[in-house]
Motif scaffolding. Structure first.
Motif, PDB file in Angstrom:
ATOM      1  N   ILE A 134       0.832  -1.205   0.000  1.00 41.06           N
ATOM      2  CA  ILE A 134       0.000   0.000   0.000  1.00 41.06           C
ATOM      3  C   ILE A 134       0.866   1.254   0.000  1.00 41.06           C
ATOM      4  O   ILE A 134       0.643   2.192  -0.778  1.00 41.06           O
ATOM      5  N   VAL A 135       1.873   1.284   0.862  1.00 41.42           N
ATOM      6  CA  VAL A 135       2.731   2.465   0.968  1.00 41.42           C
ATOM      7  C   VAL A 135       3.490   2.714  -0.329  1.00 41.42           C
ATOM      8  O   VAL A 135       3.489   3.833  -0.867  1.00 41.42           O
ATOM      9  N   PHE A 136       4.133   1.684  -0.875  1.00 43.33           N
ATOM     10  CA  PHE A 136       4.951   1.886  -2.067  1.00 43.33           C
ATOM     11  C   PHE A 136       4.105   2.145  -3.312  1.00 43.33           C
ATOM     12  O   PHE A 136       4.584   2.796  -4.256  1.00 43.33           O
ATOM     13  N   ALA A 137       2.860   1.669  -3.327  1.00 44.59           N
ATOM     14  CA  ALA A 137       1.981   1.961  -4.461  1.00 44.59           C
ATOM     15  C   ALA A 137       1.640   3.444  -4.538  1.00 44.59           C
ATOM     16  O   ALA A 137       1.306   3.959  -5.614  1.00 44.59           O
ATOM     17  N   LEU A 138       1.735   4.147  -3.398  1.00 44.22           N
ATOM     18  CA  LEU A 138       1.411   5.571  -3.361  1.00 44.22           C
ATOM     19  C   LEU A 138       2.585   6.459  -3.762  1.00 44.22           C
ATOM     20  O   LEU A 138       2.408   7.665  -3.962  1.00 44.22           O
ATOM     21  N   ILE A 159      -6.986   6.468  -4.727  1.00 41.90           N
ATOM     22  CA  ILE A 159      -6.076   7.605  -4.857  1.00 41.90           C
ATOM     23  C   ILE A 159      -5.170   7.441  -6.071  1.00 41.90           C
ATOM     24  O   ILE A 159      -5.024   8.363  -6.887  1.00 41.90           O
ATOM     25  N   VAL A 160      -4.571   6.268  -6.216  1.00 43.13           N
ATOM     26  CA  VAL A 160      -3.644   6.043  -7.329  1.00 43.13           C
ATOM     27  C   VAL A 160      -4.357   6.217  -8.669  1.00 43.13           C
ATOM     28  O   VAL A 160      -3.887   6.946  -9.555  1.00 43.13           O
ATOM     29  N   GLU A 161      -5.507   5.570  -8.823  1.00 43.82           N
ATOM     30  CA  GLU A 161      -6.172   5.597 -10.120  1.00 43.82           C
ATOM     31  C   GLU A 161      -6.740   6.962 -10.464  1.00 43.82           C
ATOM     32  O   GLU A 161      -6.558   7.463 -11.579  1.00 43.82           O
ATOM     33  N   LYS A 219     -13.149  20.108 -11.963  1.00 34.24           N
ATOM     34  CA  LYS A 219     -11.739  20.289 -11.600  1.00 34.24           C
ATOM     35  C   LYS A 219     -11.465  19.864 -10.165  1.00 34.24           C
ATOM     36  O   LYS A 219     -10.591  20.412  -9.490  1.00 34.24           O
ATOM     37  N   ARG A 220     -12.229  18.869  -9.699  1.00 32.79           N
ATOM     38  CA  ARG A 220     -12.011  18.314  -8.364  1.00 32.79           C
ATOM     39  C   ARG A 220     -11.951  16.799  -8.459  1.00 32.79           C
ATOM     40  O   ARG A 220     -12.911  16.151  -8.906  1.00 32.79           O
ATOM     41  N   VAL A 221     -10.828  16.238  -8.020  1.00 35.60           N
ATOM     42  CA  VAL A 221     -10.667  14.793  -8.075  1.00 35.60           C
ATOM     43  C   VAL A 221     -11.174  14.116  -6.803  1.00 35.60           C
ATOM     44  O   VAL A 221     -11.431  12.906  -6.806  1.00 35.60           O
ATOM     45  N   MET A 222     -11.367  14.876  -5.733  1.00 35.24           N
ATOM     46  CA  MET A 222     -11.757  14.271  -4.457  1.00 35.24           C
ATOM     47  C   MET A 222     -13.075  13.496  -4.524  1.00 35.24           C
ATOM     48  O   MET A 222     -13.156  12.385  -3.977  1.00 35.24           O
ATOM     49  N   PRO A 223     -14.139  14.016  -5.171  1.00 37.56           N
ATOM     50  CA  PRO A 223     -15.366  13.204  -5.263  1.00 37.56           C
ATOM     51  C   PRO A 223     -15.141  11.878  -5.985  1.00 37.56           C
ATOM     52  O   PRO A 223     -15.761  10.866  -5.637  1.00 37.56           O
ATOM     53  N   LEU A 224     -14.244  11.856  -6.970  1.00 39.19           N
ATOM     54  CA  LEU A 224     -13.945  10.625  -7.692  1.00 39.19           C
ATOM     55  C   LEU A 224     -13.202   9.644  -6.793  1.00 39.19           C
ATOM     56  O   LEU A 224     -13.478   8.433  -6.822  1.00 39.19           O
ATOM     57  N   VAL A 225     -12.276  10.157  -5.998  1.00 35.66           N
ATOM     58  CA  VAL A 225     -11.552   9.310  -5.053  1.00 35.66           C
ATOM     59  C   VAL A 225     -12.521   8.697  -4.042  1.00 35.66           C
ATOM     60  O   VAL A 225     -12.452   7.506  -3.728  1.00 35.66           O
ATOM     61  N   ILE A 226     -13.434   9.514  -3.536  1.00 42.76           N
ATOM     62  CA  ILE A 226     -14.407   9.023  -2.557  1.00 42.76           C
ATOM     63  C   ILE A 226     -15.294   7.945  -3.178  1.00 42.76           C
ATOM     64  O   ILE A 226     -15.524   6.883  -2.574  1.00 42.76           O
ATOM     65  N   ALA A 227     -15.798   8.195  -4.388  1.00 39.02           N
ATOM     66  CA  ALA A 227     -16.669   7.223  -5.050  1.00 39.02           C
ATOM     67  C   ALA A 227     -15.935   5.906  -5.285  1.00 39.02           C
ATOM     68  O   ALA A 227     -16.469   4.822  -4.996  1.00 39.02           O
ATOM     69  N   HIS A 228     -14.720   5.994  -5.786  1.00 41.44           N
ATOM     70  CA  HIS A 228     -13.934   4.792  -6.071  1.00 41.44           C
ATOM     71  C   HIS A 228     -13.632   4.031  -4.785  1.00 41.44           C
ATOM     72  O   HIS A 228     -13.753   2.802  -4.730  1.00 41.44           O
TER      73      HIS A 228
END
Length: 257
Positions: free
Chosen positions: A67-71, A165-167, A227-236
């Motif tokens: 998990i750590v190194f994937a980030l 987060i990664v994707e 222009k906000r990635v946070m909602p996408l991160v939350i959904a994923h």
């Protein structure tokens, strides 16, 4: 100077993808070919979150290290997008986190949008998986292959957050920013981003490729508007948490594992 800048930009994108999801896409294609040449896809299984050791605390250590190194590529992305990079001097007016909307500036609204997106994507995905299995073009997917330890659920939640987060940061926010600097149209950038998302899921079969590509089209289009990635991160993250934790807690009891 302009051509040199573009060459550096292309090299930067190739480095990021080679360390992260571009590498995953290449492995995914090879894994798909391996499965298809062994038996029909309907007989193959794709296991996510595999156990890496029969010894409990070594398994935990390996999971956390993964998990750590994937980030790390995400950290690299934010460095490349920062004003410290010579390719981003024109963007020196704000932090990379603010530019991508990867912050907690509007937690309530982001959470509501994330929940709505998760519902809109998650329910059709179940139907597409069932159709893919019926047609024989999708492998059986096991969301968690971890043994039942006290740390299993927390690690699965962290794994889901890692994937989200990664994707979303790399495939949506970062690539759309860089594709724009390449001079690509918004439509082309969205399609390429979506195809990449589908390609690193090919090891699961053609159904997940199509489903994730559609998800990529929707998520990238929404990002161009907000222009906000946070909602996408939350959904994923929510989609993966439900799949990973739900299977871990109830999958075997329901005869799914």
């Amino acid at each position: 100077m302009f051509l040199a800048s573009h060459r550096r930009l292309r090299a930067e994108v190739l480095i990021v993808l080679g360390l992260s999801l571009g590498q995953s896409a290449v492995y995914s294609v090879v894994q798909l070919l391996d499965k298809m040449t062994r038996a029909p896809l309907s007989e193959a299984t794709s296991t996510l979150n595999r156990s890496q050791s029969s010894r409990e605390y070594f398994d935990l250590t390996y999971q956390l290290l993964d998990i750590v190194f994937a980030l790390v590529p995400v950290v690299l992305v934010f460095y490349f997008l920062s004003s410290h990079s010579p390719l981003n001097r024109e963007d020196a007016g704000g932090s990379a986190f603010d530019r991508l909307g990867f912050n907690f500036a509007r937690p309530g609204r982001d959470m509501l949008q994330g929940l709505a997106l998760a519902a809109a994507i998650g329910i059709p995905s179940l139907g597409l998986y069932a159709v893919g299995r019926a047609l024989g073009v999708t492998t059986a997917i096991v969301p968690s292959g971890l043994d039942a330890y006290w740390w299993t659920v927390p690690v699965l939640i962290l794994s889901a957050m890692r994937h989200a987060i990664v994707e979303e940061v790399i495939v949506v926010a970062y690539l759309l920013d860089r594709f724009g600097k390449f001079g690509w149209s918004t439509a082309v950038a969205i399609v390429v981003s979506a195809v990449l998302r589908g390609s690193y899921h090919l090891y699961q079969g053609f159904g997940p490729f199509i489903g994730n590509m559609v998800m990529g089209l929707v998520f990238a289009w929404i990002y161009t508007k907000t222009k906000r990635v946070m909602p996408l991160v939350i959904a994923h993250a929510l989609l993966d948490i439900v799949a990973f934790v739900g299977f871990s807690l109830f999958g075997k009891a329901m005869g799914l594992g």
